[in-house]
Design an enzyme around this catalytic site. Structure first.
Site, PDB file in Angstrom:
ATOM      1  NE  ARG A   1      -1.749  -1.713   2.804  1.00  0.00           N
ATOM      2  CZ  ARG A   1      -1.726  -3.161   1.731  1.00  0.00           C
ATOM      3  NH1 ARG A   1      -2.977  -3.933   1.461  1.00  0.00           N
ATOM      4  NH2 ARG A   1      -1.261  -4.011   2.937  1.00  0.00           N
ATOM      5  CB  THR A   2       3.153   2.662   2.092  1.00  0.00           C
ATOM      6  OG1 THR A   2       2.353   1.979   3.542  1.00  0.00           O
ATOM      7  CG2 THR A   2       3.925   3.787   2.687  1.00  0.00           C
TER       8      THR A   2
ATOM      9  CE  LYS B   1      27.771  -2.609  -5.322  1.00  0.00           C
ATOM     10  NZ  LYS B   1      27.818  -1.712  -6.178  1.00  0.00           N
TER      11      LYS B   1
ATOM     12  NE  ARG C   1       6.676   0.734   4.883  1.00  0.00           N
ATOM     13  CZ  ARG C   1       5.932   0.038   4.746  1.00  0.00           C
ATOM     14  NH1 ARG C   1       5.854  -0.764   4.469  1.00  0.00           N
ATOM     15  NH2 ARG C   1       4.621   0.865   4.684  1.00  0.00           N
TER      16      ARG C   1
ATOM     17  CG  HIS D   1       3.073   3.717   9.114  1.00  0.00           C
ATOM     18  ND1 HIS D   1       3.520   4.788   7.384  1.00  0.00           N
ATOM     19  CD2 HIS D   1       3.003   2.640   8.362  1.00  0.00           C
ATOM     20  CE1 HIS D   1       3.216   3.768   6.635  1.00  0.00           C
ATOM     21  NE2 HIS D   1       2.995   2.486   6.593  1.00  0.00           N
TER      22      HIS D   1
HETATM   23  C1  NCD Z   1       1.743  -1.408   7.532  1.00  0.00           C
HETATM   24  C2  NCD Z   1       3.208  -1.454   8.323  1.00  0.00           C
HETATM   25  O1  NCD Z   1       4.057  -1.100   7.114  1.00  0.00           O
HETATM   26  O2  NCD Z   1       3.862  -0.390   8.801  1.00  0.00           O
HETATM   27  N1  NCD Z   1       1.347  -1.888   7.131  1.00  0.00           N
HETATM   28  C3  NCD Z   1       1.378  -0.056   5.979  1.00  0.00           C
HETATM   29  O3  NCD Z   1       1.934   0.152   5.381  1.00  0.00           O
HETATM   30  N2  NCD Z   1      -0.405   0.170   6.098  1.00  0.00           N
HETATM   31  C4  NCD Z   1       1.418  -2.220   9.082  1.00  0.00           C
HETATM   32  C5  NCD Z   1       1.665  -3.391   9.529  1.00  0.00           C
HETATM   33  O4  NCD Z   1       2.441  -3.937   8.320  1.00  0.00           O
HETATM   34  O5  NCD Z   1       1.150  -4.393   9.797  1.00  0.00           O
END
Ligand code: NCD
Length: 375
Positions: free
Chosen positions: A67-68, A96, A117, A145
């Site tokens: 999703r993100t 590396k 991320r 997040h």
């Molecule tokens: C979340 C995450 O990656 O922290 N997912 C997301 O970005 N919607 C929640 C999760 O992974 O549980």
């Protein structure tokens, strides 16, 4: 003869570059402005096409994401900007031994903003410290997040018109779930009342509880089972067990499958309650609830696109009136090393420790990278 200076020309004040590393980077007013812009974008998606023409978003995903990453790409491309990046760190120079700082310096030359991320708490802050372009945290370890929390708040406001006064239950892995951390702090900031629902080993970590109490005056009720409080909740926010983050010392079998929201539990919930989940779900949210009108989790993931569109446009400065005044923060160098084994300062050894002081009844000092409390 040279032209005389134009005394009527207004001095253009250089705009301070902004990042979204944690939600503390935005004021409540700015968050509301982002939501207003997002709502406008959502209702007339095509009108906004073109405003990011010639802009590039770099997506640096060192951890899995559906999703993100895709909603950021969708947001940027709907604004007609371009995207570049990676979703598999094994294909990058990280293997590396390249540091986050050097990667950040490189990407500065290739893009106009970054979403990152990473599995280390504080990684997005390191990227932001070493770039000259805006950085968005797409999730850093078990820390925060923030853009998920923006999509979450926006979804609640769409259904309930407000956050203030709502009773919001957060259920599941509150210890390691970064979405739960950002969400709790965001709800408290906007005046919602929290109840934390989790088996003891998965309850909210001390750093979140300390911020909730000191910065927002909240000491949430903690319960172990959702059935104890289901009839009181306006919002039920479920999280999956973060299996990949559980320390070897934790008895995973004891907590696996320890919570579940299903139709029978929902029989006792308010008729206008909202069921939320940042997704992905594993086995904590029954599929039988998908047709329940109270289910809002797919709406939540759809809303992430206009919210991220509005955030991108604000950060690259195309919507000048959105990000007006960054909140004041008290951050200084520290001699104390962070004890959080997930903190980026324990991996990227060139970093100097920094502490943030939160003002409340008692002075709260935390690692500026990962939020962990400093003694
Ligand atoms: C979340 C995450 O990656 O922290 N997912 C997301 O970005 N919607 C929640 C999760 O992974 O549980």
């Amino acid at each position: 003869m040279p032209n005389p200076p134009d005394r009527t020309a207004r001095k253009i004040k250089k705009r301070k570059m902004r990042h979204l590393v944690t939600l503390d980077d935005l004021s409540n007013f700015e968050i509301e402005q982002i939501f207003r812009l997002a709502a406008g974008m959502q209702s007339h998606l095509e009108t906004w096409a073109g405003i990011c023409r010639s802009k590039l978003l770099a997506t640096l995903f060192y951890e899995p994401s559906t999703r993100t990453r895709l909603s950021f790409e969708s947001a940027m491309e709907r604004l007609n900007g371009g995207t570049l990046g990676f979703a598999d760190p094994q294909a990058t120079s990280a293997t590396k031994g390249e540091t986050l700082a050097d990667t950040a310096r490189m990407v500065t030359n290739y893009a106009d903003l970054i979403v990152v991320r990473h599995n280390w708490a504080g990684a997005a802050r390191v990227i932001a410290q070493h770039t000259h372009i805006p950085v968005i945290n797409g999730g850093d370890g078990s820390h925060t997040h923030p853009t998920q929390a923006l999509a979450d708040l926006y979804t609640i406001i769409q259904r309930k018109s407000k956050i203030e006064g709502l009773t919001v239950g957060i259920c599941g892995d509150l210890q390691f779930g970064r979405a739960a951390h950002s969400f709790a702090l965001a709800v408290a900031r906007f005046g919602g009342n929290l109840i934390h629902i989790a088996p003891k080993p998965l309850q909210m970590p001390p750093w979140v509880l300390a911020q909730l109490e000191q910065c927002h005056g909240q000491i949430p009720l903690e319960v172990e089972s959702i059935t104890e409080v289901i009839d009181r909740l306006d919002v039920i926010y479920v999280n999956r067990l973060q299996e990949e983050r559980l320390p070897p010392s934790m008895d995973a079998a004891a907590v696996r499958g320890s919570y579940l929201l299903n139709a029978s539990v929902m029989e006792n919930a308010k008729p206008d309650a909202m069921i939320m989940h940042p997704l992905p779900r594993v086995n904590e949210l029954a599929y039988e609830l998908d047709d329940d009108p109270r289910a809002a989790y797919f709406e939540q993931s759809a809303n992430a696109v206009p919210v991220r569109m509005a955030l991108i446009a604000s950060l690259v400065g195309l919507e000048q009136l959105i990000l007006t005044q960054p909140p004041e923060r008290d951050i200084a160098l520290s001699t104390q090393t962070c004890e959080n084994t997930n903190c980026v300062t324990n991996y990227e050894t060139y970093l100097t420790s920094e502490r943030e002081t939160f003002k409340g009844d008692v002075k709260l000092q935390a690692c500026a990278y990962c939020g962990n409390l400093l003694s």
